[in-house]
Design a protein around this motif. Structure first.
Motif: not given
Length: 125
Positions: A97-112
């Motif tokens: 899959r393709f991941y967008h680093p900036g979105i992934a940072d925010k997604a990890r924060e929200a998920w945590e």
């Protein structure tokens, strides 16, 4: 779009659907506004749709699905004309899959934060 294989940028169970996560990313960051046209809209749609995917912040490496997510429907050839620009900044990871680093940072924060909130309430995470 970076063609490299690395570990996914969000956990495999990172599911933001149904969560109120506020502003996960700012569409005006980076160089996307400089290309305000079909490529811009495709990139915007992909970023938005990546938050609805599991894992969040990712999209599949499948031109049929990407065309749909990017707003091209079944116009695969039209999608292919903007694909490279629309996927600028995305990284292909080892799960295909393709991941967008900036979105992934925010997604990890929200998920945590979501997981910590559930744990604090005594709900299984």
């Amino acid at each position: 779009m970076t063609e490299q294989t690395q570990q996914p940028l969000t956990p495999p169970d990172c599911d933001l659907l149904g969560m109120r996560i506020g502003e996960v990313w700012n569409l005006h960051d980076g160089d996307i506004p400089a290309i305000f046209n079909n490529e811009f809209l495709s990139a915007a749609f992909l970023r938005i749709e990546s938050l609805r995917q599991v894992p969040a912040a990712s999209v599949p490496d499948d031109d049929i699905v990407l065309a749909k997510l990017a707003g091209f429907g079944r116009a695969i050839e039209e999608w292919k004309k903007v694909r490279e620009v629309a996927l600028r900044g995305w990284i292909k990871c080892s799960d295909g899959r393709f991941y967008h680093p900036g979105i992934a940072d925010k997604a990890r924060e929200a998920w945590e934060a979501h997981r910590q909130g559930r744990a604090a309430r005594g709900v299984a995470v």
